[in-house]
Design an enzyme around this catalytic site. Structure first.
Site, PDB file in Angstrom:
ATOM      1  N   ASP A  58      17.291  28.991  16.704  1.00 26.16           N
ATOM      2  CA  ASP A  58      17.549  27.577  16.442  1.00 26.16           C
ATOM      3  C   ASP A  58      18.608  27.376  15.356  1.00 26.16           C
ATOM      4  O   ASP A  58      18.596  28.054  14.322  1.00 26.16           O
ATOM      5  CB  ASP A  58      16.265  26.867  15.992  1.00 26.16           C
ATOM      6  CG  ASP A  58      15.192  26.819  17.074  1.00 26.16           C
ATOM      7  OD1 ASP A  58      15.442  27.287  18.200  1.00 26.16           O
ATOM      8  OD2 ASP A  58      14.099  26.293  16.780  1.00 26.16           O
ATOM      9  N   GLY A  65       3.671  38.965  24.577  1.00 26.14           N
ATOM     10  CA  GLY A  65       3.777  37.806  23.690  1.00 26.14           C
ATOM     11  C   GLY A  65       2.501  36.977  23.744  1.00 26.14           C
ATOM     12  O   GLY A  65       1.551  37.321  24.468  1.00 26.14           O
ATOM     13  N   TYR A  72      18.604  26.874  23.556  1.00 20.36           N
ATOM     14  CA  TYR A  72      17.274  27.014  24.182  1.00 20.36           C
ATOM     15  C   TYR A  72      17.029  25.912  25.228  1.00 20.36           C
ATOM     16  O   TYR A  72      16.531  26.175  26.319  1.00 20.36           O
ATOM     17  CB  TYR A  72      16.233  26.960  23.065  1.00 20.36           C
ATOM     18  CG  TYR A  72      14.803  27.230  23.452  1.00 20.36           C
ATOM     19  CD1 TYR A  72      14.298  28.532  23.495  1.00 20.36           C
ATOM     20  CD2 TYR A  72      13.921  26.185  23.716  1.00 20.36           C
ATOM     21  CE1 TYR A  72      12.971  28.777  23.796  1.00 20.36           C
ATOM     22  CE2 TYR A  72      12.590  26.415  24.025  1.00 20.36           C
ATOM     23  CZ  TYR A  72      12.116  27.717  24.062  1.00 20.36           C
ATOM     24  OH  TYR A  72      10.787  27.955  24.363  1.00 20.36           O
ATOM     25  N   ALA A 107       9.324  35.616  29.476  1.00 18.99           N
ATOM     26  CA  ALA A 107      10.063  36.206  28.349  1.00 18.99           C
ATOM     27  C   ALA A 107      10.996  35.161  27.752  1.00 18.99           C
ATOM     28  O   ALA A 107      11.688  34.446  28.487  1.00 18.99           O
ATOM     29  CB  ALA A 107      10.869  37.407  28.822  1.00 18.99           C
ATOM     30  N   GLY A 108      11.017  35.074  26.437  1.00 17.90           N
ATOM     31  CA  GLY A 108      11.931  34.108  25.829  1.00 17.90           C
ATOM     32  C   GLY A 108      12.003  34.243  24.327  1.00 17.90           C
ATOM     33  O   GLY A 108      11.072  34.757  23.690  1.00 17.90           O
ATOM     34  N   PHE A 164      16.667  18.676  18.932  1.00 18.41           N
ATOM     35  CA  PHE A 164      17.579  18.870  17.795  1.00 18.41           C
ATOM     36  C   PHE A 164      17.477  20.326  17.338  1.00 18.41           C
ATOM     37  O   PHE A 164      16.389  20.824  17.076  1.00 18.41           O
ATOM     38  CB  PHE A 164      17.154  17.915  16.668  1.00 18.41           C
ATOM     39  CG  PHE A 164      18.116  17.820  15.518  1.00 18.41           C
ATOM     40  CD1 PHE A 164      18.940  16.710  15.370  1.00 18.41           C
ATOM     41  CD2 PHE A 164      18.178  18.830  14.563  1.00 18.41           C
ATOM     42  CE1 PHE A 164      19.817  16.607  14.294  1.00 18.41           C
ATOM     43  CE2 PHE A 164      19.054  18.728  13.485  1.00 18.41           C
ATOM     44  CZ  PHE A 164      19.875  17.622  13.346  1.00 18.41           C
ATOM     45  N   GLY A 165      18.598  21.009  17.248  1.00 21.31           N
ATOM     46  CA  GLY A 165      18.591  22.399  16.784  1.00 21.31           C
ATOM     47  C   GLY A 165      18.428  23.426  17.892  1.00 21.31           C
ATOM     48  O   GLY A 165      18.367  24.625  17.619  1.00 21.31           O
TER      49      GLY A 165
HETATM   50  N1  CAA Z   1      16.451  14.670  14.184  1.00 22.28           N
HETATM   51  C1  CAA Z   1      17.459  14.301  13.341  1.00 22.28           C
HETATM   52  N2  CAA Z   1      17.861  15.041  12.288  1.00 22.28           N
HETATM   53  C2  CAA Z   1      17.230  16.190  12.072  1.00 22.28           C
HETATM   54  C3  CAA Z   1      16.172  16.643  12.910  1.00 22.28           C
HETATM   55  C4  CAA Z   1      15.782  15.817  13.986  1.00 22.28           C
HETATM   56  N3  CAA Z   1      14.798  16.151  14.819  1.00 22.28           N
HETATM   57  N4  CAA Z   1      15.734  17.819  12.454  1.00 22.28           N
HETATM   58  C5  CAA Z   1      16.509  18.130  11.378  1.00 22.28           C
HETATM   59  N5  CAA Z   1      17.389  17.137  11.141  1.00 22.28           N
HETATM   60  C6  CAA Z   1      18.381  17.056  10.087  1.00 22.28           C
HETATM   61  C7  CAA Z   1      17.760  17.092   8.720  1.00 22.28           C
HETATM   62  O1  CAA Z   1      17.221  15.847   8.356  1.00 22.28           O
HETATM   63  C8  CAA Z   1      18.944  17.464   7.860  1.00 22.28           C
HETATM   64  O2  CAA Z   1      19.760  16.331   7.643  1.00 22.28           O
HETATM   65  P1  CAA Z   1      20.478  16.090   6.224  1.00 22.28           P
HETATM   66  O3  CAA Z   1      21.407  17.255   6.025  1.00 22.28           O
HETATM   67  O4  CAA Z   1      21.210  14.774   6.386  1.00 22.28           O
HETATM   68  O5  CAA Z   1      19.382  16.042   5.213  1.00 22.28           O
HETATM   69  C9  CAA Z   1      19.700  18.424   8.758  1.00 22.28           C
HETATM   70  O6  CAA Z   1      19.215  18.212  10.099  1.00 22.28           O
HETATM   71  C10 CAA Z   1      19.458  19.856   8.336  1.00 22.28           C
HETATM   72  O7  CAA Z   1      20.126  20.732   9.163  1.00 22.28           O
HETATM   73  P2  CAA Z   1      20.654  22.157   8.658  1.00 22.28           P
HETATM   74  O8  CAA Z   1      21.700  22.581   9.596  1.00 22.28           O
HETATM   75  O9  CAA Z   1      20.979  22.073   7.208  1.00 22.28           O
HETATM   76  O10 CAA Z   1      19.525  23.216   8.864  1.00 22.28           O
HETATM   77  P3  CAA Z   1      18.027  23.405   8.579  1.00 22.28           P
HETATM   78  O11 CAA Z   1      17.907  24.679   7.862  1.00 22.28           O
HETATM   79  O12 CAA Z   1      17.334  22.239   8.005  1.00 22.28           O
HETATM   80  O13 CAA Z   1      17.447  23.615  10.051  1.00 22.28           O
HETATM   81  C11 CAA Z   1      16.873  23.198  12.306  1.00 22.28           C
HETATM   82  C12 CAA Z   1      17.790  22.825  11.161  1.00 22.28           C
HETATM   83  C13 CAA Z   1      16.953  24.698  12.608  1.00 22.28           C
HETATM   84  C14 CAA Z   1      17.293  22.443  13.534  1.00 22.28           C
HETATM   85  C15 CAA Z   1      15.434  22.848  11.890  1.00 22.28           C
HETATM   86  O14 CAA Z   1      15.376  21.476  11.620  1.00 22.28           O
HETATM   87  C16 CAA Z   1      14.398  23.178  12.938  1.00 22.28           C
HETATM   88  O15 CAA Z   1      13.906  24.286  13.006  1.00 22.28           O
HETATM   89  N6  CAA Z   1      14.019  22.201  13.773  1.00 22.28           N
HETATM   90  C17 CAA Z   1      12.983  22.386  14.773  1.00 22.28           C
HETATM   91  C18 CAA Z   1      13.549  22.934  16.039  1.00 22.28           C
HETATM   92  C19 CAA Z   1      12.416  23.143  16.995  1.00 22.28           C
HETATM   93  O16 CAA Z   1      11.626  22.262  17.280  1.00 22.28           O
HETATM   94  N7  CAA Z   1      12.328  24.362  17.542  1.00 22.28           N
HETATM   95  C20 CAA Z   1      11.260  24.713  18.432  1.00 22.28           C
HETATM   96  C21 CAA Z   1      10.958  26.182  18.278  1.00 22.28           C
HETATM   97  S1  CAA Z   1       9.497  26.655  19.163  1.00 22.28           S
HETATM   98  C22 CAA Z   1       9.967  26.589  20.753  1.00 22.28           C
HETATM   99  O17 CAA Z   1      11.098  26.473  21.106  1.00 22.28           O
HETATM  100  C23 CAA Z   1       8.861  26.694  21.779  1.00 22.28           C
HETATM  101  C24 CAA Z   1       8.928  25.567  22.715  1.00 22.28           C
HETATM  102  O18 CAA Z   1       9.283  25.774  23.868  1.00 22.28           O
HETATM  103  C25 CAA Z   1       8.513  24.239  22.269  1.00 22.28           C
END
Ligand code: CAA
Length: 244
Positions: A91, A13, A150, A86-87, A145-146
């Site tokens: 989300d 990775g 993880y 590994a990870g 959030f989400g």
């Molecule tokens: N705080 C509050 N509300 C939030 C938010 C947050 N941080 N992020 C999204 N929302 C809200 C949106 O505003 C939306 O609200 P409304 O419906 O009222 O408009 C709602 O969540 C949307 O949610 P859905 O379930 O409809 O889904 P989506 O397709 O928009 O996806 C999600 C939701 C998957 C959580 C997406 O917002 C996302 O990918 N967020 C980022 C998650 C993240 O940071 N992941 C890190 C990956 S990388 C990693 O993990 C490596 C590491 O170690 C850092």
């Protein structure tokens, strides 16, 4: 410096490869261990890293992991250094998260740590030297959030670190966590642009991190001279989450 044998899980990775490269540069013999789905990239990866070896196994599975770690031990040598990098992510908002998404993340990110570490820990203790580094995440510290799955798995990794650090201390085996922030990798490239923009706006350093910025901390932790550092968590997150 005495050459150590190091295994890096998730070694093909983005962060894993940077850790492999940095450990090679530090003079170690390095083995990458990755999921069978990464095997298609092995030839190209190895061509850039003469002297390294690559093994493939599903680390979510205990039996396969044990066998593979034993094969590495007999073919390459006793493992002195293990980096659990590994990870995966799956989300979703918790209300939409399936049991499968929960299980996949917990097994690939946390069970894998048990599965890779258990076969080598006793040997490290018996030889009186070992370095285990668990690559967790800022989101295991602050939640995200989400990422209920993880965040739980990554927080669990540091709980594991603190417990195992106590068990290895008397035998010269240190166990530490590195918690990366948002690093420019395919994993973060997959985040929706609007969600990523929200995160980026909160990073005091104003940019995402680079894999080599994680790797240099790992090299520091595995050095024999870092013997007095154990059970700790080193955040490398551009200031996204400041803790003490
Ligand atoms: N705080 C509050 N509300 C939030 C938010 C947050 N941080 N992020 C999204 N929302 C809200 C949106 O505003 C939306 O609200 P409304 O419906 O009222 O408009 C709602 O969540 C949307 O949610 P859905 O379930 O409809 O889904 P989506 O397709 O928009 O996806 C999600 C939701 C998957 C959580 C997406 O917002 C996302 O990918 N967020 C980022 C998650 C993240 O940071 N992941 C890190 C990956 S990388 C990693 O993990 C490596 C590491 O170690 C850092």
């Amino acid at each position: 410096m005495t050459q150590k044998t190091a295994v890096v899980t998730g070694g093909l990775g983005a962060i894993g490869s940077a850790i492999v490269d940095a450990l090679v540069l530090a003079g170690h013999r390095v083995v990458a261990l990755d999921h069978p789905s990464a095997e298609v990239r092995a030839a190209e990866w190895l061509a850039m890293r003469p002297g390294c070896a690559a093994f493939f196994a599903d680390l979510a599975d205990n039996e396969t992991s044990s066998k593979t770690m034993q094969t590495i031990g007999s073919q390459i040598g006793p493992v002195d250094v293990l980096v659990n990098a590994a990870g995966i992510t799956r989300d979703a908002r918790f209300v939409k998260m399936s049991a499968e998404q929960w299980r996949q993340v917990l097994s690939s990110n946390l069970d894998s740590v048990f599965n890779a570490t258990h076969p080598v820990f006793a040997g490290m203790c018996a030889r009186g030297f070992g370095r285990i580094v668990n690559i967790a995440s800022v989101n295991g510290q602050k939640g995200q959030f989400g990422q209920a799955n993880y965040s739980a798995a990554k927080a669990g990794m540091h709980g594991f670190t603190m417990a195992l650090a106590q068990e290895g201390a008397a035998q010269g085996v240190t166990v530490n966590t590195v918690s990366p922030g948002y690093i420019a990798t395919p994993m973060t490239a997959a985040i929706k642009p609007e969600a990523l923009a929200k995160v980026n706006a909160q990073i005091p350093l104003g940019r995402m991190g680079r894999p080599d910025e994680i790797a240099r901390v790992v090299v520091f932790l595995v050095a024999p001279e870092s013997a007095y550092l154990t059970g700790t968590n080193i955040p490398v997150n551009g200031g996204l989450y400041m803790s003490h």
